[in-house]
Design an enzyme around this catalytic site. Structure first.
Site, mmCIF file in Angstrom:
data_model
loop_
_atom_site.group_PDB
_atom_site.id
_atom_site.type_symbol
_atom_site.label_atom_id
_atom_site.label_comp_id
_atom_site.label_asym_id
_atom_site.label_seq_id
_atom_site.Cartn_x
_atom_site.Cartn_y
_atom_site.Cartn_z
ATOM 1 N N THR A 141 0.945 -1.209 -0.018
ATOM 2 C CA THR A 141 -0.016 0.025 0.045
ATOM 3 C C THR A 141 1.064 1.254 -0.069
ATOM 4 O O THR A 141 1.565 1.707 -1.012
ATOM 5 C CB THR A 141 -1.014 0.033 1.026
ATOM 6 O OG1 THR A 141 -0.073 -0.379 2.501
ATOM 7 C CG2 THR A 141 -1.966 -1.075 0.818
ATOM 8 N N THR A 178 0.560 -2.907 12.228
ATOM 9 C CA THR A 178 -0.279 -2.888 10.925
ATOM 10 C C THR A 178 0.312 -3.719 9.828
ATOM 11 O O THR A 178 1.447 -3.119 9.277
ATOM 12 C CB THR A 178 -0.429 -1.517 10.600
ATOM 13 O OG1 THR A 178 -1.973 -1.515 10.219
ATOM 14 C CG2 THR A 178 -0.054 -1.079 9.245
ATOM 15 N N GLU A 264 6.009 4.693 7.102
ATOM 16 C CA GLU A 264 5.507 5.810 6.232
ATOM 17 C C GLU A 264 6.217 7.396 6.688
ATOM 18 O O GLU A 264 6.348 7.741 7.796
ATOM 19 C CB GLU A 264 4.097 6.223 6.597
ATOM 20 C CG GLU A 264 3.043 5.208 5.816
ATOM 21 C CD GLU A 264 1.699 5.367 6.291
ATOM 22 O OE1 GLU A 264 0.984 4.823 5.460
ATOM 23 O OE2 GLU A 264 1.328 6.033 7.121
ATOM 24 N N ASN A 389 -0.397 11.274 6.101
ATOM 25 C CA ASN A 389 -1.685 10.640 6.660
ATOM 26 C C ASN A 389 -2.680 11.951 7.025
ATOM 27 O O ASN A 389 -3.639 11.560 7.383
ATOM 28 C CB ASN A 389 -1.179 10.141 8.315
ATOM 29 C CG ASN A 389 -0.602 8.915 7.844
ATOM 30 O OD1 ASN A 389 -1.387 8.128 7.798
ATOM 31 N ND2 ASN A 389 0.634 8.721 8.128
#
Length: 671
Positions: A141, A178, A264, A389
């Site tokens: 992702t 995650t 991220e 985000n």
């Protein structure tokens, strides 16, 4: 990656995400013992709810995974979509629906376009092969790199192989973190023993991992064991289980570290180790608390050896949990430099700050309260994490085909931001219009999808405001990875790659056949009209480049040269960029790499002259592989190119930030 006997993998684009693979399949020729570990988040996604009820089991044959849609918080329809997907995959593989489990990752709250997976299932099954890479790519992702690993051990005289594909980058918090992972092995082991080994491995790997403290709705780790290695089935504790468990521990730890390093917006991996705790559980818990502290993570991003935040984070966790420790009695090292030992210690801050800019930062704490040891992994907290985000769902828009996409047009940003951007840029646009600039494109900017996009946007803007850019790209990391996959080894002397005759074809394939082609395609797709690939030159052909620039083309140069003997040669991309800049009379030469610019004492030097650079070489501030780049810069400046810029390619739009803002973002060197 070594492939376990009897396992096949596939990955393809089903249309859930635009322009990227989004559907993966793992399949075993034989029924598997299967186990799983799942998120502890009570807002579980539909595939997690389904799989958690069905595992452990001894009849699973396939795992189907989609990315781009989480199928989470989608109500009864979400579970219906899970059954639809598993049924379609089962039919395509000619196995029962009960032999298929699924997983999903992506945006929460949008119904899964199951019809797309149903339509793709036959092609997905037909594309199965012994290469895990397509499947690993399809589950990504916000990941910036494929995550695969394998291990081989001997059990009962038989070679037993474990292979793992994994995804994870954001919403990473312990229990699980995650992520989605599939561990496939040809070991013969019963479901209870497999489940126990998996749970034990989780504790020291994925459950010791944090990026941002937010637990996902979709976390799952599947373990499938088909027994085709031929070892005696592991049904009880003993040496065989210990051997298998150690290999499983090891592969999961590697994956956990890769997730943390790929967090991220991350610029570095954070490795926290604790010893001297009252117990192992306490040591791991305190390490996780430190790795998850926003203050610690921000300090690591800024290369600040702030031991106070380290001890404060552990003290806070110990206080709420009732652990019998005294942070004031601890010893703390950062990058193996002691900074605290029952009192603050003196250390060379500039040296330590420079070391903290390395890709991995290690913090070790000795609590002196027992024999417990533990470790946890995380990453730093950068500006990019917020950017990625802050608008994750507000800019998610539905596509006509039922999928979703991100709308990140400038119109979504505030008027104040846009006005200031234009005011800062206007004077520079007038100044630079009509000039030529050469950009050496390398480092993380070539790897992360978001950075590729921002680079293409920057080139488009340069061209739109009248600059005439020429791009020279590198590709060192990809060359090294490809060579290693093919059994070769990269060799460097003084930071420069040495390419032997047998490796030249690999280099040519990567630079010209892969990277150059992809970059030209991306630039043209992003609206940078007439991007054209150039390679195989015997010399810098000024007239040819002039012709391309005059006709509005953006030359994208691969540093593969053709010698007078007709052989291909791998030329250092920095050298090519410098020679091109000299040949076309460029006003600016820009180097994009994985460093902020020229540093002294860990601090960025914003503006320098040639005399400054010479002095930094003389006093050892510029050393190692940077010396060659610095001497190249001096040659360029002496040859009439008036400006050279060294920029951090890990920062989105760093080219625009350097050229069109008052402060700039990197090092500007002038004559």
């Amino acid at each position: 990656m070594k492939n376990p006997k009897g396992f096949l993998w596939a990955g393809m684009q089903a249309g859930i995400k635009p322009n990227r693979k989004d559907l993966a399949l793992v399949y075993s020729d034989a029924p598997c013992s299967a186990a799983g570990c799942f998120t502890q988040n009570l807002a579980k996604a539909a595939p997690v709810i389904d799989a958690e009820k069905r595992l452990p089991s001894d009849g699973i044959r396939a795992v189907v995974i989609n990315s781009g849609n989480a199928n989470a918080l989608t109500g009864p329809e979400g579970l219906e979509d899970v059954r639809t997907v598993c049924d379609a995959v089962g039919k395509a593989l000619q196995i029962p629906i009960s032999a298929v489990v699924s997983a999903s990752t992506g945006v929460i709250g949008h119904r899964l376009p199951a019809h797309k997976i149903v339509a793709a299932a036959p092609s997905l099954a037909a594309s199965l092969k012994g290469d895990a890479m397509p499947a690993a790519e399809a589950i990504m992702t916000t990941d910036t790199r494929v995550k695969v690993a394998s291990r081989m051990v001997q059990i009962d005289g038989k070679d037993v192989t474990l292979a793992c594909i994994c995804k994870g980058s954001g919403m990473i918090a312990p229990s699980l973190a995650t992520m989605i992972a599939v561990v496939a092995t040809d070991c013969a082991i019963t479901p209870p023993m497999l489940g126990g080994a998996l749970n034990k491995a989780m504790r020291r790997s994925f459950n010791a991992l944090t990026v941002d403290g937010d637990m996902s709705t979709n976390d799952v780790v599947f373990a499938l064991a088909n027994g085709l290695a031929g070892n005696a089935p592991i049904a009880d504790p003993g040496p065989a289980l210990e051997t298998f468990g150690a290999a499983l521990d090891d592969i999961c730890k590697q994956m956990a570290k890769e997730i943390a390093a790929d967090g991220e917006g991350a610029t570095k991996l954070l490795d926290i180790s604790v010893q001297g705790a009252p117990s192992e559980d306490i040591a791991v818990d305190l390490a996780k608390a430190c790795a998850g502290s926003s203050l610690v993570k921000a300090a690591i991003f800024g290369a600040d050896p702030n031991w106070g935040r380290v001890l404060a984070s552990m003290g806070a966790r110990a206080g709420t949990a009732g652990y019998a420790i005294d942070p004031a009695d601890a010893r703390v090292t950062v990058q193996e430099v002691a900074v605290y030992d029952r009192a603050p210690l003196a250390y060379d801050a500039s040296v330590l700050k420079a070391r903290m800019r390395e890709p991995e930062c290690k913090v070790h704490v000795d609590l002196r309260r027992g024999a417990g040891t533990g470790q946890a992994w995380g990453c730093d907290l950068s500006y990019d994490y917020v950017k990625i985000n802050a608008d994750y769902t507000s800019l998610i828009v539905p596509r006509p085909d039922g999928g979703v996409a991100k709308d990140d047009r400038l119109s979504n940003y505030s008027p104040t931001f846009k006005v200031q951007l234009l005011v800062d840029a206007l004077g520079y646009i007038k100044k630079f219009s009509g000039t030529r600039c050469v950009i050496k494109y390398g480092g993380a900017a070539m790897v992360k999808e978001s950075l590729k996009k921002s680079f293409c946007d920057d080139i488009g803007l340069l061209r739109s405001v009248g600059l005439r850019p020429v791009v020279v790209h590198g590709g060192g990391p990809e060359i090294t990875r490809t060579l290693e996959k093919l059994g070769g080894k990269a060799e460097f002397i003084d930071g420069q790659r040495v390419t032997n005759a047998s490796d030249v074809k690999v280099v040519e394939m990567v630079l010209t056949g892969s990277i150059n082609t992809e970059l030209v395609t991306l630039l043209n797709q992003e609206g940078v009209a007439h991007a054209v690939g150039v390679s195989g030159v015997t010399r810098i052909n000024k007239d040819f480049l002039e012709m391309l620039l005059q006709q509005g083309y953006v030359p994208i140069i691969s540093p593969v040269g053709l010698g007078e003997d007709g052989q291909s040669y791998n030329i250092n991309a920095d050298t090519v960029a410098a020679e091109v800049a000299i040949a076309i009379g460029a006003q600016k030469l820009i180097y994009l790499s994985d460093v902020p610019g020229i540093l002294k004492g860990g601090e960025l030097i914003g503006q320098l002259t040639t005399k400054d650079v010479e002095a930094l070489i003389a006093d050892g501030t510029i050393s190692g592989g940077m010396i060659a780049k610095a001497r190249s810069i001096l040659k360029v400046l002496a040859s009439g190119v008036p400006n050279v810029h060294m920029l951090d390619g890990r920062v989105p739009h760093s080219i625009i930030g350097e050229l069109f803002t008052d402060r700039g973002v990197g090092s500007w060197i002038s004559a």
